[in-house]
Design a protein around this motif. Sequence first.
Motif, PDB file in Angstrom:
ATOM      1  N   GLU A 101      34.106  -3.268  76.153  1.00 32.42           N
ATOM      2  CA  GLU A 101      34.854  -4.514  77.076  1.00 32.42           C
ATOM      3  C   GLU A 101      36.567  -3.912  76.988  1.00 32.42           C
ATOM      4  OE1 GLU A 101      32.277  -5.542  75.667  1.00 32.42           O
ATOM      5  OE2 GLU A 101      31.257  -5.853  77.782  1.00 32.42           O
ATOM      6  N   ASP A 102      37.102  -4.006  75.578  1.00 27.85           N
ATOM      7  CA  ASP A 102      37.925  -3.971  75.098  1.00 27.85           C
ATOM      8  C   ASP A 102      38.654  -2.761  75.366  1.00 27.85           C
ATOM      9  OD1 ASP A 102      37.627  -5.970  72.714  1.00 27.85           O
ATOM     10  OD2 ASP A 102      37.269  -4.811  71.689  1.00 27.85           O
ATOM     11  N   ILE A 103      38.169  -1.746  76.195  1.00 25.87           N
ATOM     12  CA  ILE A 103      38.634  -0.516  76.791  1.00 25.87           C
ATOM     13  C   ILE A 103      39.671  -1.011  78.002  1.00 25.87           C
ATOM     14  CG2 ILE A 103      38.085   1.607  78.110  1.00 25.87           C
ATOM     15  CD1 ILE A 103      35.732   1.762  76.295  1.00 25.87           C
ATOM     16  N   PHE A 104      38.838  -1.856  78.488  1.00 23.32           N
ATOM     17  CA  PHE A 104      39.950  -2.203  79.250  1.00 23.32           C
ATOM     18  C   PHE A 104      40.727  -3.770  80.156  1.00 23.32           C
ATOM     19  CE2 PHE A 104      35.599  -0.951  80.830  1.00 23.32           C
ATOM     20  CZ  PHE A 104      36.285   0.282  81.630  1.00 23.32           C
ATOM     21  N   THR A 105      39.983  -3.759  78.435  1.00 19.81           N
ATOM     22  CA  THR A 105      41.472  -5.604  77.876  1.00 19.81           C
ATOM     23  C   THR A 105      42.639  -5.252  77.452  1.00 19.81           C
ATOM     24  OG1 THR A 105      40.328  -5.799  76.246  1.00 19.81           O
ATOM     25  CG2 THR A 105      39.781  -7.089  78.166  1.00 19.81           C
ATOM     26  N   ARG A 106      43.003  -3.604  77.565  1.00 21.37           N
ATOM     27  CA  ARG A 106      43.610  -2.959  76.138  1.00 21.37           C
ATOM     28  C   ARG A 106      44.204  -1.623  76.546  1.00 21.37           C
ATOM     29  NH1 ARG A 106      41.545  -4.502  70.556  1.00 21.37           N
ATOM     30  NH2 ARG A 106      40.941  -5.967  70.468  1.00 21.37           N
ATOM     31  N   THR A 107      44.012  -1.407  78.174  1.00 21.92           N
ATOM     32  CA  THR A 107      44.584  -0.302  78.477  1.00 21.92           C
ATOM     33  C   THR A 107      45.322  -0.632  79.773  1.00 21.92           C
ATOM     34  OG1 THR A 107      44.330   1.680  79.933  1.00 21.92           O
ATOM     35  CG2 THR A 107      42.409  -0.382  80.613  1.00 21.92           C
ATOM     36  N   ASP A 109      45.677   1.181  82.206  1.00 22.37           N
ATOM     37  CA  ASP A 109      45.918   2.505  83.104  1.00 22.37           C
ATOM     38  C   ASP A 109      45.279   0.944  84.422  1.00 22.37           C
ATOM     39  OD1 ASP A 109      44.522   4.002  85.814  1.00 22.37           O
ATOM     40  OD2 ASP A 109      44.105   4.951  84.216  1.00 22.37           O
ATOM     41  N   LYS A 110      45.706   0.467  85.224  1.00 21.03           N
ATOM     42  CA  LYS A 110      45.194  -0.431  86.029  1.00 21.03           C
ATOM     43  C   LYS A 110      44.528   0.285  87.570  1.00 21.03           C
ATOM     44  CE  LYS A 110      47.779  -3.605  85.200  1.00 21.03           C
ATOM     45  NZ  LYS A 110      48.037  -3.779  83.689  1.00 21.03           N
ATOM     46  N   ASP A 111      44.048   1.167  87.364  1.00 24.83           N
ATOM     47  CA  ASP A 111      43.188   1.430  88.715  1.00 24.83           C
ATOM     48  C   ASP A 111      41.904   2.078  88.521  1.00 24.83           C
ATOM     49  OD1 ASP A 111      45.338   2.833  90.273  1.00 24.83           O
ATOM     50  OD2 ASP A 111      45.951   4.365  89.403  1.00 24.83           O
ATOM     51  N   LEU A 112      41.513   1.254  86.559  1.00 20.52           N
ATOM     52  CA  LEU A 112      40.219   1.743  86.526  1.00 20.52           C
ATOM     53  C   LEU A 112      39.724   0.451  86.711  1.00 20.52           C
ATOM     54  CD1 LEU A 112      40.785   3.834  82.799  1.00 20.52           C
ATOM     55  CD2 LEU A 112      39.945   4.645  84.746  1.00 20.52           C
ATOM     56  N   ALA A 113      38.465   0.866  87.761  1.00 23.09           N
ATOM     57  CA  ALA A 113      37.404  -0.524  87.264  1.00 23.09           C
ATOM     58  C   ALA A 113      36.278  -0.708  86.200  1.00 23.09           C
ATOM     59  CB  ALA A 113      36.507  -0.139  88.486  1.00 23.09           C
ATOM     60  N   ILE A 114      36.336  -1.463  85.853  1.00 24.50           N
ATOM     61  CA  ILE A 114      34.820  -2.355  85.034  1.00 24.50           C
ATOM     62  C   ILE A 114      33.584  -1.624  85.449  1.00 24.50           C
ATOM     63  CG2 ILE A 114      33.267  -3.543  83.334  1.00 24.50           C
ATOM     64  CD1 ILE A 114      36.000  -5.570  83.194  1.00 24.50           C
ATOM     65  N   ALA A 115      32.565  -0.735  84.622  1.00 21.56           N
ATOM     66  CA  ALA A 115      31.837   0.296  85.242  1.00 21.56           C
ATOM     67  C   ALA A 115      30.373  -1.657  85.687  1.00 21.56           C
ATOM     68  CB  ALA A 115      30.722   0.948  84.732  1.00 21.56           C
TER      69      ALA A 115
END
Length: 115
Positions: A101-107, A109-115
């Motif tokens: 989860e940290d990958i997406f909260t600390r990135t 890049d807004k184009d990435l969706a959580i898998a």
Amino acid sequence: MTISQDQVVLFKPQGSIDFQSGMAFSAQMLEVTPQPHQLWVIDLSQVDFMDSSGLVPLINGLTSAREHGCRLVLCNVQPPVRLILELTQLDSVFEIFDTYEDIFTRTNDKDLAIA
């Protein structure tokens, strides 16, 4: 096991990564064709041991990802594996996150969706 959803490719190796299992992991990663702007995540939560030959698939994956315009990150790195990364100073080469989860909260890049 490999999970892919749009722009995120998730690898979840298990057990020990040594010479033999490292070769199998490398082959698994080679089955995925990198696409520009993908995020490759290697979740190491189930890896309890890695020797120096086990680093080869990680380095090859990082090289391949970068050559194709992808980003490769590690997450859930267990203490014995983190020690190997630190001793080889590869902890400064890889982006390492505590959790998936940290990958997406600390990135950024807004184009990435959580898998």
